[in-house]
Design an enzyme around this catalytic site. Structure first.
Site, short mmCIF file in Angstrom:
data_model
loop_
_atom_site.label_atom_id
_atom_site.label_comp_id
_atom_site.label_asym_id
_atom_site.label_seq_id
_atom_site.Cartn_x
_atom_site.Cartn_y
_atom_site.Cartn_z
N ARG A 148 0.80 -1.23 0.00
CA ARG A 148 0.00 0.00 0.00
C ARG A 148 0.83 1.27 0.00
O ARG A 148 0.30 2.36 0.15
CB ARG A 148 -1.01 -0.03 1.15
CG ARG A 148 -2.00 -1.11 0.86
CD ARG A 148 -3.12 -1.35 1.79
NE ARG A 148 -3.52 -2.71 1.52
CZ ARG A 148 -3.03 -3.77 2.16
NH1 ARG A 148 -2.22 -3.63 3.17
NH2 ARG A 148 -3.37 -4.98 1.80
N ALA A 209 -2.19 -13.96 9.35
CA ALA A 209 -3.08 -14.70 10.25
C ALA A 209 -3.76 -15.87 9.55
O ALA A 209 -4.17 -16.83 10.20
CB ALA A 209 -4.13 -13.76 10.85
N THR A 267 -2.94 -10.18 13.39
CA THR A 267 -1.87 -9.42 12.73
C THR A 267 -2.26 -7.97 12.47
O THR A 267 -3.41 -7.66 12.18
CB THR A 267 -1.47 -10.09 11.41
OG1 THR A 267 -2.65 -10.36 10.67
CG2 THR A 267 -0.72 -11.38 11.66
N ASP A 332 -13.08 -14.06 10.00
CA ASP A 332 -12.07 -13.27 9.29
C ASP A 332 -12.47 -11.80 9.21
O ASP A 332 -12.31 -11.16 8.18
CB ASP A 332 -11.81 -13.86 7.89
CG ASP A 332 -10.62 -13.22 7.20
OD1 ASP A 332 -9.79 -12.60 7.90
OD2 ASP A 332 -10.51 -13.33 5.97
N LYS A 359 -14.81 -4.27 8.45
CA LYS A 359 -15.03 -5.44 7.60
C LYS A 359 -16.27 -6.22 8.04
O LYS A 359 -16.90 -6.89 7.23
CB LYS A 359 -13.77 -6.32 7.71
CG LYS A 359 -13.47 -7.14 6.48
CD LYS A 359 -12.13 -7.87 6.63
CE LYS A 359 -12.09 -9.09 5.75
NZ LYS A 359 -10.88 -9.91 5.97
N TRP A 421 -9.32 -2.61 2.96
CA TRP A 421 -8.23 -1.63 3.12
C TRP A 421 -8.46 -0.37 2.29
O TRP A 421 -7.74 0.62 2.48
CB TRP A 421 -6.90 -2.28 2.71
CG TRP A 421 -6.98 -2.86 1.34
CD1 TRP A 421 -7.31 -4.14 1.00
CD2 TRP A 421 -6.84 -2.16 0.09
NE1 TRP A 421 -7.38 -4.27 -0.36
CE2 TRP A 421 -7.09 -3.07 -0.95
CE3 TRP A 421 -6.52 -0.84 -0.23
CZ2 TRP A 421 -7.04 -2.71 -2.29
CZ3 TRP A 421 -6.48 -0.48 -1.57
CH2 TRP A 421 -6.73 -1.41 -2.59
#
Ligand code: CA
Length: 697
Positions: A148, A209, A267, A332, A359, A421
């Site tokens: 990124r 992860a 993570t 997740d 998320k 993201w």
């Protein structure tokens, strides 16, 4: 010369007429001037609104508003936008980068972390630096060879590499100054996030992860690369003692002993924000390893600090507060989306807030001074909870979401997330937040007999579980929201047929810019969502745009290129062409043109199917486990990696060798000889040939 400086000062002043500050200098409009390269420090970033012509850190400000105070490009003239220049990135694996612009120079990354310095006015390359990232590391990374972007500080450019290094390069020359391995190379850890820099400390975490690692974030000395502090997000082996009180507290929320043997997860792979007044660094943490709590923490527990927002002292990394969005996350739901810091009036009171479109499908507002929950509002279809406690923010997890091993449960959102993201933008004038969102569900199940496999995917989902009928109704849709965080609803919405659209930029010109998965770059009116202008990008755009000044003129830049997590899964989700990875830069009256699209390559004839059905079935199971994450579900590539249904004769000839021995390592194809044998590779080959014939058209 004096006249030029005066004009540029006037332009800058005009550009930030909403800003009371009078500290503007002409430095932001002087490309390749005598000013030291990337001469950015904390004082400049804290006062970022005083020099709106620069974009000095990932979110432009420490509060990550991803908003530009520039207002030369407006609702009235946006239709005059055109391409100013483009810079081709010589790879086709997708771009998620947010470039940095300081004093007329753009710093950006491409694939495998190749760094570029470009003249922000012309796109001319000033230097590039290739850190020689291990080309096969994609095998040990969940989501492609993307990243990124870089950070800058006091004459250096910094980035984290996919294979876990933090590097510092001289901003003037592109020469390496130092590099530090931040990860254990024997663990499947990879860096994809952009570093942030606070008080001469470079902050970086790592992802992994999905493989089974222990999450952390660390601070390194910007001058030397020496580690200053590290904060782990899940506790390690209790028999060895805990690193700090926070780990001792977290350990009480885990059961059994599997979590510390396999890593636990959590993570810190993307988002960070910083409040200089409170000196608090905020970061988001990822999901658990494995996904199902029953495996990693069999007797229950919230599993701190998975899927949480954590605040630490920026100097020491000492724990200050946390808010766990999803206790014992099993879906997740990484809480790693960007966090915008703002001051909002809520119920008549001025609050210092932190906002995240998560998320898990909820828009969270927290008090950033102490982590106190303010609100959480769903922005897409969700069924994982029956409600969220209005006082504590704790969700009442629904029975539907608690999946088993024999029968899968369809949960919304699924692991691709309601928002990921892709950067969101906060317009301080209207108080609206602009972000990309999506609806999608997923059928979750787990394998009770799963054995952890080091350096491999460890989602432990069960391919044998029965799929419920509602799985057939799972659909995908994308949205752009202009979200009113106080009212908890959108002011306007754009519907997209595809999901995984780009990050968003709002500006003081009353415009919002966003690229789309179907290959367009679009400018909307920020108050009502009216489309003002759009242009073909020749590939999907996922990254967030930025805006800056060069020679006093406003530019909007965005990285275009399809790749990374969702695109790699392929499945024919998007019709756009990939392979045209570029930095695209627009300005009013821009007249540059993209070269014509290259013709689609001819599809070679495939060999006949002559393997027995059981061999094809075995190959299919192996393909799903080891190949589909990159080459696409059902052998339908997302376009950035070769579509195996179209292999050439010589690739068929050497298929087994390529798969087992890594003869195409330089192109990113890892060797799998450590986990597959010749018969496995032949079975995968047979399966691919059979799919090629099934999907022939
Ligand atoms: Ca994850």
């Amino acid at each position: 010369m004096r006249r030029f400086v005066l004009i540029s000062v006037l332009l800058v002043l005009a550009a930030c007429s909403n800003d009371q500050s009078s500290q503007q200098t002409s430095s932001e409009s002087a490309p390749t001037s005598a000013a030291p390269a990337a001469n950015v420090d904390g004082a400049r970033i804290v006062a970022a609104n005083a020099e709106p012509g620069n974009w000095m850190t990932y979110g432009r400000t420490y509060g990550e508003d991803h908003y530009s105070p520039l207002d030369q490009i407006t609702t009235e003239n946006a239709k005059q936008l055109g391409l100013a220049w483009h810079f081709d990135i010589p790879d086709a694996r997708g771009l998620e980068v947010t470039p940095i612009v300081v004093d007329g120079v753009m710093y950006t990354t491409g694939n495998y972390n190749v760094l570029y310095a470009l003249d922000a006015k012309t796109g001319e390359e000033l230097w590039s630096y290739d850190p020689q990232v291990r080309r096969d590391w994609g095998r040990y990374s969940c989501c492609g060879t993307i990243n990124r972007g870089p950070a800058v500080w006091k004459g250096k450019v910094y980035e984290g590499t996919l294979d876990g290094r933090l590097i510092a390069v001289d901003a003037k020359t592109g020469k390496l100054v130092w590099e530090t391995q931040t990860t254990d190379p024997k663990k499947a850890l990879s860096i994809t996030g952009a570093p942030r820099i606070i008080k001469d400390k470079v902050l970086i975490g790592a992802g992994g992860a999905e493989f089974g690692v222990r999450g952390y974030i660390s601070a390194y000395d910007a001058e030397t690369g020496k580690q200053i502090w590290r904060f782990y997000t899940v506790p390690g082996d209790p028999s060895k003692g805990f690193e700090n009180k926070a780990m001792e507290m977290a350990a009480k929320t885990w059961t059994g002993d599997r979590w510390w043997k396999t890593g636990g997860g959590g993570t810190v792979w993307d988002s960070m924000s910083y409040d200089p007044d409170l000196n608090l660094l905020y970061f988001g943490t990822g999901n658990g390893s494995e996904w199902a709590r029953e495996l990693r923490s069999p007797k229950g527990g919230d599993n701190l600090f998975l899927t949480s927002i954590v605040a630490v002292d920026a100097d020491t990394g000492k724990y200050v507060w946390h808010f766990q969005e999803v206790p014992a996350d099993q879906w997740d739901y990484d809480a790693c989306q960007q966090m915008v810091l703002a001051d909002l009036v809520i119920d008549g009171k001025q609050r210092k807030v932190l906002m995240q479109a998560a998320k898990d499908g909820y828009f969270y507002i927290l008090d950033r001074t102490n982590g106190q929950f303010i609100s959480a509002t769903p922005f897409v279809k969700t069924n994982w909870n029956n409600g969220i406690d209005p006082k504590t923010g704790r969700p009442d997890v629904s029975k539907t979401a608690l999946y088993g091993s024999k029968e899968a449960s369809v949960v919304w959102p699924g692991p691709l997330g309601a928002h990921d993201w892709q950067s969101m933008s906060f317009d301080p004038r209207s108080g609206l937040v602009y972000f990309s969102a999506q609806d999608q569900g997923f059928a979750y199940s787990f394998d009770p007999n799963w054995k952890h496999k080091e350096m491999q995917w460890n989602l432990a989902q069960s391919p044998d579980a029965k799929t419920p009928p509602e799985a057939a109704q799972i659909t995908y849709r994308g949205y752009l929201y202009a979200w009113d965080p106080i009212a908890g609803k959108p002011v306007w919405t754009v519907d997209y047929d595809d999901m995984w659209n780009g990050g968003v930029l709002a500006t003081a010109g009353n415009i919002v810019a966003q690229g789309t998965a179907d290959g367009r770059f679009i400018v909307y009116r920020s108050d009502n969502g009216q489309k003002l202008w759009e242009t073909p990008a020749q590939t999907a755009v996922m990254a967030g745009p930025i805006s800056y000044l060069a020679d006093g003129e406003q530019y909007i830049a965005v990285a275009a290129g399809w790749g990374g997590s969702v695109p790699l899964l392929g499945g024919g989700m998007t019709p756009v062409h990939s392979g045209n990875n570029r930095i695209l830069v627009y300005k009013l009256g821009g007249t540059a043109k993209l070269p014509p699209m290259p013709p689609a390559p001819a599809i070679p004839n495939q060999p006949p199917v002559n393997a027995p059905p059981e061999m094809i079935a075995k190959g299919g199971a192996l393909y799903d486990r080891y190949c589909s994450n990159c080459h696409g579900i059902g052998v339908i590539s997302g376009g950035m990696i070769p579509d195996l249904r179209h292999m050439r004769h010589e690739v068929h000839q050497s298929f087994v060798n390529i798969v087992l021995n890594g003869t195409r390592m330089r192109k990113g194809m890892a060797a799998f000889g450590d986990i597959l044998d010749e018969k496995d590779a032949e079975a995968i080959h047979a399966y691919i040939i059979s799919v090629a014939h099934e999907t022939e058209n």
